[in-house]
Design an enzyme around this catalytic site. Structure first.
Site, PDB file in Angstrom:
ATOM      1  N   SER A 431      34.296  19.258  61.386  1.00  0.00           N
ATOM      2  CA  SER A 431      34.344  18.595  62.692  1.00  0.00           C
ATOM      3  C   SER A 431      33.683  17.224  62.655  1.00  0.00           C
ATOM      4  O   SER A 431      33.815  16.453  63.601  1.00  0.00           O
ATOM      5  CB  SER A 431      33.652  19.461  63.747  1.00  0.00           C
ATOM      6  OG  SER A 431      32.301  19.699  63.394  1.00  0.00           O
ATOM      7  N   HIS A 452      41.061  19.966  62.187  1.00  0.00           N
ATOM      8  CA  HIS A 452      39.913  20.374  62.991  1.00  0.00           C
ATOM      9  C   HIS A 452      40.389  21.271  64.129  1.00  0.00           C
ATOM     10  O   HIS A 452      40.966  20.802  65.114  1.00  0.00           O
ATOM     11  CB  HIS A 452      39.200  19.127  63.540  1.00  0.00           C
ATOM     12  CG  HIS A 452      38.056  19.426  64.455  1.00  0.00           C
ATOM     13  ND1 HIS A 452      37.594  18.525  65.380  1.00  0.00           N
ATOM     14  CD2 HIS A 452      37.270  20.530  64.588  1.00  0.00           C
ATOM     15  CE1 HIS A 452      36.586  19.046  66.057  1.00  0.00           C
ATOM     16  NE2 HIS A 452      36.377  20.270  65.591  1.00  0.00           N
TER      17      HIS A 452
END
Length: 711
Positions: A431, A452
């Site tokens: 992330s 992500h």
């Protein structure tokens, strides 16, 4: 006429077969309205016709206006144009129900929005007993209300309270539920739909609608003079205000439209409806919701950012490295999509726990009757937990979802690459860590990309696709194909620290902590954030993710990036974590207390370390700071080429971290405020609170030129 429907005669019965030849579904448009109006003018004057059946040649009966048409041609009309648009459709529907002949809607598929309003204008409604045949008025979901009689016919048919439920919930109703609610008059097998319609017409029904008969009075039309009705409207107004505040005008407008309309003769009530419709159409909220949640979301899912020239490829076998919550969630959605999954973790128990996550989800769905036991068992059989890297052989695609540590990621990347095929793609679910740096551990950086996902993966629809500096177009295309296979919505961003979503979301939590540090009451911070439309306040959300994580990111950024500017909130995090030992919910204490015998509550000790100022800011100022800081950071991401398109910025904001849906996203918020006004307000915020609120150069240029983001 031939463009939108065809007709056929069987004796004295005319069948109108809806069939827009230029679209996959029948939709409302001004030309369609004019064509149908002309047809019913002819019906009214044709003495040889004594009944009409309206049905569809397509699998669906009819939808409302196409959302791309709404965005391009309806939203943004002047109030006078929007009123005329609504009145034109209302006149056509009045012609349907007052043509002097009984008209039956033979609903063979979905009848939604304007399609169901057409059915309501018919004298009788018969629906096929088919799960694809549903009715409803979903306009509230796009910030609008039914604009051609839906808010007025429905309460006159089923009563105000039931009608309010249908209009305010905006959901679809299957055949049996629709019949029980009075939304349709009969349910028949699909192959008997037309025969049932002809049989009803043969009974010589009265074509006059109840509200066109002399002396008609709706039970609720006494309004405030009737205690039960007054109580319903008063209570519902309070509930809607508590739920939506001032952010979403459509629910309150629908309720007001109902209240005023049921106290008036029908034709005057239609004028009231058109006025409220015009008010909503000229409000930017409808534009924001339609553009982001429907039009741009649909375009992203159809491959708007996919490089051209590469054949679509499906993943048959997916390897997931790391069976924690994120890896387990990815394994579940992949298996649900029919993909064989190898779920790898360092220990056998951890790998089995990862599969157990899917077992829990499947078990719950089987209990609720949402899936069959056999289908659930087949899904689970597609997940193979393992500790052996050799089991990754044959995988088309690998997704790494291990702990957010560069060294750990590099180790599992190298070990996986040793056994996978030379054309297999590798993605990291990081992330925050730069994809280009992570790709150094992979021998084919052109086949390395970032995916992500958001937690919980089974419920969150967004995937942020991060392109490293050496990621190839083909890899991006194949990654987007996988996201499509998983039935997720992709946004494409370029590599940078924090990428887009994590980078911008951090500004929200940092601003919340900065407000606390300045002496703003923590309850004021949290309540204003929720009232603005954020799912939770900044202090609550950082407790959930842990205060340690953003502090770690700040320290890593300071070490690795000389240009990085330390946020003022770093002092707050260091105090909470290092000195007070309150790292967040996982640690049992953070900005909130988590008592075992009750709900969480703000920690009373905050006042000892962050004294509450005697003079508190206006809630509007707090709201601006929390929303504008995110919008500004998004504008920076667009200017720095982190974002590849403004639509991705809005989609990522709304779907990724829950930026208020009424805004349409961070960039749409800027246009909603007005670029010039936004720049001026940010200059004022910068003078009072710091350089982080300074508008970007492009925003200043846009303000001077009077332009937007160029969607």
């Amino acid at each position: 006429m031939a463009d939108y429907f065809s007709t056929r005669r069987e004796g004295a019965i005319l069948t109108i077969l809806l069939d827009d030849r230029d679209a996959p579904v029948n939709t409302v448009s001004p030309a369609w309205v004019d064509a149908l109006a002309a047809e019913f003018e002819a019906v009214r004057s044709d003495a040889s016709v004594n009944g009409v059946i309206v049905t569809s040649a397509k699998t669906g009966f009819m939808a409302g206006a196409d959302l791309k048409y709404i965005l391009a041609d309806v939203v943004g009309m002047s109030a006078a144009q929007a009123f005329a648009f609504s009145q034109s459709a209302s006149r056509m529907h009045r012609l349907v129900e007052s043509c002097g002949k009984p008209v039956v809607a033979a609903i063979n598929g979905f009848a939604l929005g304007g399609g169901y309003e057409l059915a309501l204008a018919c004298t009788h409604r018969i629906i096929a007993n088919d799960p694809r045949a549903v009715v409803g008025l979903p306009e509230v979901n796009v910030g609008l209300l039914p604009g051609s009689g839906g808010t007025q016919r429905l309460p006159r048919l089923i009563g105000v309270e039931k009608a309010a439920e249908v209009l305010l919930e905006g959901r679809s109703y299957g055949p049996e539920t629709a019949l029980a609610s009075g939304l349709v008059d009969a349910v028949v097998p699909p192959d008997e739909l037309l025969a049932a319609s002809r049989a009803w017409l043969a009974s010589r029904p009265d074509p006059v609608r109840p509200w066109d008969r002399k002396g008609f009075a709706l039970a609720e039309s006494d309004g405030l003079l009737k205690q039960a009705t007054a109580g319903f409207f008063t209570g519902m107004t309070a509930r809607l205000s508590a739920k939506y505040g001032e952010n979403y005008p459509a629910p309150i407008a629908i309720l007001a439209c109902l209240f005023e309309g049921v106290q008036l003769p029908f034709d005057k009530a239609l004028v009231v409806e058109s006025r409220y419709f015009a008010r909503l159409v000229t409000d930017p909220v409808a534009r924001n919701i339609v553009r982001t949640n429907f039009v741009n979301k649909g375009l992203a899912e159809k491959g708007a950012r996919r490089p051209a020239g590469y054949p679509v490829r499906k993943v048959d076998r997916l390897a997931v490295l790391g069976a924690g919550m994120m890896g387990a969630g990815i394994a579940y959605v992949a298996a649900k999509a029919g993909i064989e999954v190898v779920l790898l973790d360092a220990g056998a128990q951890a790998a089995q726990r990862g599969k157990a996550y899917s077992e829990k989800l499947v078990g719950r769905q089987v209990e609720q009757g949402r899936i069959r036991a056999a289908d659930g068992a087949a899904l689970l059989a597609r997940i193979s937990p393992t500790t052996r890297y050799d089991d990754l052989a044959g995988a088309d695609f690998v997704i790494e979802a291990v702990f957010e540590d560069s060294a750990i990621k590099a180790d599992v990347t190298a070990r996986a690459e040793a056994v996978i095929a030379s054309d297999a793609l590798f993605a990291s679910n990081t992330s925050t860590l730069p994809i280009t740096d992570l790709a150094e551990a992979f021998g084919r950086p052109e086949n390395f990309i970032g995916l992500h996902f958001f937690s919980p993966v089974d419920r969150m629809g967004l995937v942020e696709v991060i392109r490293g500096r050496r990621t190839s177009d083909e890899t991006l295309a194949r990654a987007l194909d996988l996201v499509g296979q998983l039935r997720k919505t992709p946004i494409v961003v370029n590599d940078s620290r924090g990428f887009y979503t994590s980078r911008v979301f951090q500004t929200f939590i940092h601003e919340g902590m900065q407000l606390l540090n300045e002496g703003v009451a923590p309850a004021l911070i949290e309540n204003v954030a929720r009232q603005a439309g954020m799912p939770v306040g900044p202090l609550a959300v950082i407790d959930e993710t842990s205060i340690e994580l953003p502090l770690k990111i700040v320290r890593e950024s300071e070490r690795e990036d000389p240009a990085y500017r330390r946020p003022a909130s770093a002092d707050v995090m260091e105090l909470m974590v290092d000195r007070l030992g309150r790292p967040g919910r996982k640690g049992g204490a953070g900005f909130y207390d988590y008592p075992a015998d009750g709900p969480k509550r703000l920690w009373p000790g905050l006042a000892d370390h962050f004294p509450v100022a005697a003079q508190q800011p206006d809630p509007g100022e707090v709201r601006k700071r929390l929303l504008y800081v995110q919008a500004l950071e998004t504008a920076r991401c667009l200017e720095q080429d982190v974002l590849t398109h403004p639509a991705d910025g809005d989609l990522g904001a709304v779907l990724g971290w829950g930026f208020p849906g009424w805004t349409g996203g961070t960039l749409s918020l800027i246009e909603t405020v007005g670029v010039a006004a936004f720049v001026a307000e940010c200059d004022q915020l910068a003078q009072r609170h710091g350089e982080r609120f300074a508008p970007t150069r492009r925003l200043r240029d846009m303000a001077a030129a009077g332009t937007g983001f160029g969607w």
